[in-house]
Design an enzyme around this catalytic site. Structure first.
Site, short mmCIF file in Angstrom:
data_model
loop_
_atom_site.label_atom_id
_atom_site.label_comp_id
_atom_site.label_asym_id
_atom_site.label_seq_id
_atom_site.Cartn_x
_atom_site.Cartn_y
_atom_site.Cartn_z
N SER A 161 -4.96 -2.58 -4.52
CA SER A 161 -5.22 -1.14 -4.55
C SER A 161 -6.47 -0.83 -5.37
O SER A 161 -7.53 -1.41 -5.12
CB SER A 161 -3.98 -0.42 -5.08
OG SER A 161 -4.11 0.97 -4.95
N HIS A 166 1.84 0.00 1.53
CA HIS A 166 0.82 -0.25 0.51
C HIS A 166 1.32 -1.12 -0.64
O HIS A 166 0.59 -1.99 -1.13
CB HIS A 166 0.31 1.10 -0.03
CG HIS A 166 -0.85 0.98 -0.96
ND1 HIS A 166 -2.08 0.51 -0.57
CD2 HIS A 166 -0.97 1.28 -2.29
CE1 HIS A 166 -2.91 0.52 -1.59
NE2 HIS A 166 -2.26 0.98 -2.65
N ASP A 223 -1.92 1.94 5.94
CA ASP A 223 -0.78 1.33 5.25
C ASP A 223 0.07 2.37 4.54
O ASP A 223 0.79 2.05 3.61
CB ASP A 223 -1.25 0.26 4.26
CG ASP A 223 -2.00 0.83 3.06
OD1 ASP A 223 -2.20 2.06 3.00
OD2 ASP A 223 -2.40 0.05 2.18
#
Length: 735
Positions: free
Chosen positions: A313, A690, A637
């Site tokens: 991320s 995610h 995602d």
């Protein structure tokens, strides 16, 4: 008297009345069970039901008999058994004394029932837990009966193949997932020294929420600690293995790596305070220096094998910043020189990296909401903003998160050339409702209102629109309407600072009504204009943003002016390091609807302390995109759109480009989302979400093979399921 007493006693077995019987009479007044008392004092069985009736009849004289020593009491009790003519039959007066259960106050019955229910639940839970511990293979047995034999975890599979640990691995967590603990605080935080304020159980949020929010905030001017407070990142692998009990982040990947020989001597969690700007993590905590030294140590203590870095991320942006920092000369940089990355780094395997930014980062700063919060608002209007109960949750969230500089690192980058303009975007023509992906002409046909499917265009390039018409109609029509509205309306409302909002004061309350009402009159905002919009509604926050971040597109990123640290996290204003042999991976999930653009409206209660803008959840309808609850969705995602996560590896860094002048190899690895087959599978082993993708077996296997020595070509090169190749070609950025 003696004769009468013997007649009453009926034999020598009975004892004479004593003071105990007087006490028994007093007990009758208190509602005691008379039958139980008589059984204690009379064992002959000669008493009958009329004795009970006489006891009730002469109850008023028993207190007097007790004061005269007991003789009078027996005299009164030996009156004739014939009832008075005016007296009702004894059997009608007799009532069975209430049982102790009936004497229990009825107001406790609900509580008792709840206690019993809780007890039953606890007992059942303990029994199931005991059964689970006694039969640890039961869940696996049930799962295999439903879905068939479960595949071996990647660690078991690769260990059977003989793979062993080779390259050291460094994990770089993203925003939110790393734990934060308290080292110094105010008196309200007594007892929390070195306790987690973020991550873990979040128990302090419920115990003392205002104290917790105060300690999680940063200074709104400097972006550093508030006076008298020190909150720091948790160190070690435990910093981000689990976000909360039972909710893994890195734990599954760590466990599988351990099966082929990895341990703390060749694994490292590069934890940092994710609230700070990337450069401020070095200014305050020397985190970048520590990461540099750790990578050098891992290299030297593992037979000079290069390091594999796995960011997740926002960690992908953080490590992009690090690679420029470590090359740059001191004092702004780490002084490692332009050969440092080539010497120490084998691969950078980015998982769900938001390289181009994410749309929801804007909505979080603009109105403290995204899709889920907007839905919650629609279901329970006013609860999150309630002033009556003192909640005002969103206002408090906004006040805290606007002090987190790292949140601004994920605002959209590249402007309209990348994200699209009012009448064009790379992803237009995507029909998420039917799973169809059709190409569209790149011509900006402003007169057309329908797309290839006969539906209105989604116009993803309009990241924020005020009203459904502003989101779907051609830009020329929208502008004409907005100019006419602006010419015919004016506001004389007072300055919002006249409203007293106490602790939930936000920068919106320093604006005038004219300023607020001018925002919707623009109709829509693109990737370039949303940055200017934030400068208008949050000037203090954006002053820090302009000092730490850049959101543009550089024609020549090698220009010396881009040597400033604020450009290092923007892939369009910096370059990859001088490391031709280093591999760069973009690994992310697809197949999940992901937020791309929004339809807003003015808050209906904007004359109070409410946030004046909110997502219009009533905006529904079919379009070339997927419009639900005021949000247009695209493939991704669930957090990062596929375009943001994959473009740089697909095209921006592919080969020798101005953003990759030394030609590092890049690979795109997409993981098509498959939800769990049943509840026993947990969060799934094929998830593309995610965070859940961190437990995806295919992704874990790819990471492990590269760490064990394989190259990108050895593990199959590119793998794509989305339209990222087509979308990347539509972006006309000079490379």
């Amino acid at each position: 008297m003696q004769l009468r007493r013997r007649k009453q006693d009926g034999g020598g077995d009975q004892k004479s009345p004593t003071g105990d019987e007087a006490s028994s009479a007093e007990n009758q007044e208190r509602g005691w069970d008379e039958s139980e008392e008589k059984e204690k004092h009379k064992k002959s069985g000669g008493e009958t039901e009329k004795k009970h009736g006489e006891a009730h009849k002469h109850q008023s004289h028993q207190n007097q008999s007790s004061s005269h020593g007991g003789k009078q009491a027996h005299s009164d009790s030996n009156k004739p058994d014939k009832p008075d003519k005016h007296e009702k039959p004894q059997h009608k007066l007799e009532k069975k004394p209430p049982s102790p259960a009936k004497l229990r106050p009825t107001r406790w019955r609900c509580v008792d029932n709840c206690c019993w229910l809780i007890g039953y639940v606890c007992v059942c839970w303990w029994m199931l837990l005991a059964l689970y511990n006694a039969l640890p293979t039961l869940p696996q047995y049930v799962t295999e009966k439903i879905t068939g034999p479960a595949p071996d975890p990647p660690g078991v599979k690769l260990a059977k193949e003989g793979l062993l640990a080779k390259h050291p691995v460094v994990f770089v967590p993203g925003i939110v997932t790393g734990g934060l603990e308290l080292w110094q605080g105010k008196p309200c935080a007594d007892g929390l020294f070195r306790k987690r304020l973020w991550g873990g159980t979040f128990g302090e949020v419920y115990k003392r929420p205002y104290c917790w929010m105060e300690h999680m905030s940063l200074d709104n001017e400097t972006g550093l600690d508030l006076p008298g407070m020190r909150v720091r990142a948790v160190s070690g692998l435990v910093a981000a293995d689990y976000f909360a009990p039972g909710y893994f982040v890195w734990a599954v990947l760590i466990e599988n790596l351990a099966r082929i020989g990895y341990e703390e001597r060749n694994m490292y969690m590069a934890a940092y305070d994710w609230r700070l700007s990337f450069q401020n993590t070095e200014v305050r905590d020397k985190t970048l220096t520590k990461l540099k030294n750790t990578i050098e140590t891992l290299y030297e203590t593992n037979d000079n094998n290069k390091v594999v870095v796995v960011p997740h991320s926002m960690g992908a942006l953080y490590f992009l910043h690090f690679m420029k920092w470590v090359e740059a000369p001191k004092p702004m940089g780490g002084g490692g020189g332009d050969q440092w990355c080539a010497k120490y780094l084998k691969a950078v395997m980015n998982i769900g990296g938001p390289f181009l930014g994410v749309s929801k980062s804007f909505t979080g700063l603009f109105s403290a909401e995204a899709k889920d919060i907007a839905v919650a608002r629609a279901i329970a209007p006013g609860v999150l903003d309630s002033e009556l109960f003192g909640l005002q949750t969103l206002q408090h969230i906004m006040r805290v998160t606007r002090t987190w500089d790292a949140a601004m690192s994920m605002l959209p980058k590249g402007g309209e050339k990348v994200w699209g303009n009012a009448d064009w975007s790379p992803e237009e023509g995507y029909d998420c409702s039917k799973g169809k992906r059709l190409e569209r002409s790149l011509d900006n046909d402003t007169d057309s209102t329908l797309g290839p499917h006969g539906k209105p265009y989604a116009h993803y390039g309009r990241l924020v629109s005020f009203g459904l018409d502003s989101a779907q109609k051609p830009s020329s029509v929208v502008r004409e309407v907005q100019e006419e509205c602006a010419a015919n309306t004016s506001s004389t409302s007072p300055v919002r600072s006249n409203v007293t909002c106490g602790e939930v004061w936000t920068e919106y309350h320093e604006m005038t009504w004219d300023d607020l009402e001018s925002i919707p009159k623009e109709g829509y905002y693109t990737a370039s204009s949303v940055i200017d919009l934030l400068r208008k509604v949050a000037p203090n926050m954006m002053r820090r943003a302009d000092a730490n971040w850049a959101f543009g597109l550089a024609e020549n990123p090698s220009d010396p002016k881009y040597n400033h640290h604020k450009y290092w996290a923007n892939p369009f204003e910096t370059t990859l390091p001088n490391a031709p042999d280093m591999e760069v991976y973009c690994m992310y999930g697809v197949g999940i609807l992901t937020e791309r653009s929004y339809i807003y409206k003015l808050s209906p209660s904007s004359d109070s302390c409410y946030i004046p803008f909110r997502i219009d959840t009533s905006a529904e309808g079919e379009s070339e995109g997927c419009l639900k609850g005021g949000v247009h969705f695209i493939d991704g995602d669930e957090t990062v759109p596929a375009l943001s996560a994959g473009y740089m590896c697909q095209k921006g860094w592919r080969g020798k480009t101005r953003y990759n002048p030394y030609g590092s190899q890049t690979y795109v690895k997409e993981y098509n989302h498959a939800p769990p087959a049943n509840l026993l599978e947990g969060r799934g082993t094929q998830s593309g979400s995610h965070v859940d993708i961190m437990g995806n077996f295919a992704l874990i296997e790819d990471v492990m093979r590269v760490a064990a020595g394989s190259s990108g070509e050895d593990i199959g090169g590119d793998r794509t399921y989305s339209d990222i190749p087509k979308w990347s070609e539509r972006i006309k950025v000079e490379l």
